[in-house]
Scaffold this motif. Sequence first.
Motif, PDB file in Angstrom:
ATOM      1  N   ALA A  21       0.815  -1.210   0.000  1.00  0.00           N
ATOM      2  CA  ALA A  21       0.000   0.000   0.000  1.00  0.00           C
ATOM      3  C   ALA A  21       0.850   1.262   0.000  1.00  0.00           C
ATOM      4  O   ALA A  21       0.446   2.298  -0.536  1.00  0.00           O
ATOM      5  N   LEU A  22       2.025   1.191   0.610  1.00  0.00           N
ATOM      6  CA  LEU A  22       2.936   2.342   0.637  1.00  0.00           C
ATOM      7  C   LEU A  22       3.632   2.558  -0.708  1.00  0.00           C
ATOM      8  O   LEU A  22       3.937   3.701  -1.078  1.00  0.00           O
ATOM      9  N   ALA A  23       3.910   1.478  -1.423  1.00  0.00           N
ATOM     10  CA  ALA A  23       4.763   1.536  -2.614  1.00  0.00           C
ATOM     11  C   ALA A  23       4.353   2.608  -3.620  1.00  0.00           C
ATOM     12  O   ALA A  23       5.214   3.339  -4.130  1.00  0.00           O
ATOM     13  N   PRO A  24       3.053   2.769  -3.954  1.00  0.00           N
ATOM     14  CA  PRO A  24       2.708   3.743  -4.995  1.00  0.00           C
ATOM     15  C   PRO A  24       2.508   5.171  -4.498  1.00  0.00           C
ATOM     16  O   PRO A  24       2.239   6.067  -5.311  1.00  0.00           O
ATOM     17  N   LEU A  25       2.621   5.408  -3.195  1.00  0.00           N
ATOM     18  CA  LEU A  25       2.367   6.752  -2.679  1.00  0.00           C
ATOM     19  C   LEU A  25       3.441   7.734  -3.139  1.00  0.00           C
ATOM     20  O   LEU A  25       4.614   7.395  -3.256  1.00  0.00           O
ATOM     21  N   GLY A  59     -10.239  -4.342   8.025  1.00  0.00           N
ATOM     22  CA  GLY A  59      -9.250  -5.407   8.079  1.00  0.00           C
ATOM     23  C   GLY A  59      -8.428  -5.396   9.346  1.00  0.00           C
ATOM     24  O   GLY A  59      -7.207  -5.191   9.302  1.00  0.00           O
ATOM     25  N   VAL A  60      -9.084  -5.626  10.474  1.00  0.00           N
ATOM     26  CA  VAL A  60      -8.417  -5.694  11.774  1.00  0.00           C
ATOM     27  C   VAL A  60      -8.971  -6.886  12.554  1.00  0.00           C
ATOM     28  O   VAL A  60      -9.964  -7.490  12.156  1.00  0.00           O
ATOM     29  N   PHE A  90      -9.270  -9.797   5.941  1.00  0.00           N
ATOM     30  CA  PHE A  90     -10.603  -9.207   6.090  1.00  0.00           C
ATOM     31  C   PHE A  90     -10.656  -7.765   5.565  1.00  0.00           C
ATOM     32  O   PHE A  90     -11.603  -7.039   5.864  1.00  0.00           O
ATOM     33  N   ASP A  91      -9.655  -7.374   4.784  1.00  0.00           N
ATOM     34  CA  ASP A  91      -9.533  -5.973   4.385  1.00  0.00           C
ATOM     35  C   ASP A  91     -10.251  -5.718   3.063  1.00  0.00           C
ATOM     36  O   ASP A  91      -9.702  -5.934   1.983  1.00  0.00           O
ATOM     37  N   ILE A  92     -11.484  -5.243   3.146  1.00  0.00           N
ATOM     38  CA  ILE A  92     -12.314  -4.980   1.972  1.00  0.00           C
ATOM     39  C   ILE A  92     -11.674  -3.871   1.138  1.00  0.00           C
ATOM     40  O   ILE A  92     -11.422  -2.760   1.624  1.00  0.00           O
ATOM     41  N   ASP A  93     -11.395  -4.165  -0.129  1.00  0.00           N
ATOM     42  CA  ASP A  93     -10.796  -3.202  -1.059  1.00  0.00           C
ATOM     43  C   ASP A  93      -9.480  -2.611  -0.556  1.00  0.00           C
ATOM     44  O   ASP A  93      -9.075  -1.533  -1.003  1.00  0.00           O
ATOM     45  N   GLY A  94      -8.823  -3.286   0.380  1.00  0.00           N
ATOM     46  CA  GLY A  94      -7.567  -2.767   0.902  1.00  0.00           C
ATOM     47  C   GLY A  94      -7.706  -1.482   1.688  1.00  0.00           C
ATOM     48  O   GLY A  94      -6.734  -0.731   1.847  1.00  0.00           O
ATOM     49  N   ALA A 126      -5.407   3.136   4.639  1.00  0.00           N
ATOM     50  CA  ALA A 126      -5.460   4.074   5.766  1.00  0.00           C
ATOM     51  C   ALA A 126      -4.151   4.034   6.545  1.00  0.00           C
ATOM     52  O   ALA A 126      -3.607   5.087   6.933  1.00  0.00           O
ATOM     53  N   ALA A 127      -3.625   2.841   6.782  1.00  0.00           N
ATOM     54  CA  ALA A 127      -2.359   2.709   7.506  1.00  0.00           C
ATOM     55  C   ALA A 127      -1.219   3.349   6.722  1.00  0.00           C
ATOM     56  O   ALA A 127      -0.349   4.026   7.302  1.00  0.00           O
ATOM     57  N   ALA A 128      -1.205   3.138   5.404  1.00  0.00           N
ATOM     58  CA  ALA A 128      -0.157   3.736   4.574  1.00  0.00           C
ATOM     59  C   ALA A 128      -0.236   5.258   4.618  1.00  0.00           C
ATOM     60  O   ALA A 128       0.795   5.939   4.668  1.00  0.00           O
ATOM     61  N   ARG A 129      -1.445   5.788   4.629  1.00  0.00           N
ATOM     62  CA  ARG A 129      -1.585   7.242   4.710  1.00  0.00           C
ATOM     63  C   ARG A 129      -1.048   7.761   6.045  1.00  0.00           C
ATOM     64  O   ARG A 129      -0.384   8.808   6.100  1.00  0.00           O
ATOM     65  N   LEU A 130      -1.313   7.046   7.136  1.00  0.00           N
ATOM     66  CA  LEU A 130      -0.804   7.465   8.438  1.00  0.00           C
ATOM     67  C   LEU A 130       0.729   7.485   8.433  1.00  0.00           C
ATOM     68  O   LEU A 130       1.342   8.422   8.947  1.00  0.00           O
ATOM     69  N   ILE A 131       1.342   6.450   7.865  1.00  0.00           N
ATOM     70  CA  ILE A 131       2.793   6.428   7.775  1.00  0.00           C
ATOM     71  C   ILE A 131       3.301   7.573   6.913  1.00  0.00           C
ATOM     72  O   ILE A 131       4.293   8.243   7.246  1.00  0.00           O
TER      73      ILE A 131
END
Length: 313
Positions: A62-66, A253-254, A292-296, A301-306
């Motif tokens: 999820a971080l890779a394309p940011l 997805g938690v 359980f992560d629907i549509d990632g 959200a986690a990648a955005r926080l990072i």
Amino acid sequence: MSVWAGREDPEHDSLRWHQVITPVKSDSAPGAALLGFASDAGVARNQGRVGAAEGPRALRKALAPLAWHRSAPVFDAGDVSCHGNDDLEAAQQRLAERVAALLAHGHLPLVLGGGHEVAFGSWSGLARHFEAQGGAQGEARPRVGIVNLDAHFDLRDPSHVRSSGTPFAQIAAECHARAWPFRYACLGVSRASNTRALFTRARELNVLVREDHEIDTLRLDAIMRDLQQFMARCDHLYLSIDLDVLPAAEAPGVSAPAAYGVPLALIEPLIEAVRDSGKLRLIDIAELNPSFDIDGRTAKAAARLIHRLTLDS
């Protein structure tokens, strides 16, 4: 490193994370260092739904394309893996060794979970670092403030079983054994998900508590002042983010999705205050469960926080 892949844009100055991040080396310049903790043993022991061991990989993807908006470097320090429920304590110690080594080289460790049992391993690495520094710098009793954004206190009694529900109780016990102050702020707590015994324990430990329903637009400034006062009494900060603090619609997805939760729009100002304090030494992100992560959504959200935490302040 194969996870770090994605599009490349033709425009000048259009880099993305996957084009910039490199493996950490012994002579790497200080920067942020991502370290995975591939474990859900603590979640299994806590009778939650497992799958968080795959969290570090999903978060990297999820971080890779940011888009890249940072001047200091970011490194990938690989993973610490937990091999079954019985390996948890040993895996936490392996994580502690890796965190301490990154700190010794001047990096800001950013640990990717994994269940929230990651917190005890993360903090143990920070403690090792301060113990090693204490002799040289005279900081025998470091004032470390823990800021945990979480629907749960994770202060359950570890004498029965150590799990994803016990890390901050374990840390409190370790602080007591070392005669270190235990300074803990838990923001986003769900009263429906924490027993009266846990609220009593939090009061006994003088925890700064703000419940999920208290964190809204009208009261955010007051909560920010409380957080600033808490941070002012600390020399160092450890930020732990359990993704179940977010509403289930934002973070499905938690291990334990939140019926209410604190929206991302209100979480971001809080983490930015910690980032900009000048005292942040360690970060971890817990409970990403790709199964359980629907549509990632949760990984994004986690990648955005990072991404927000690693922006140049």
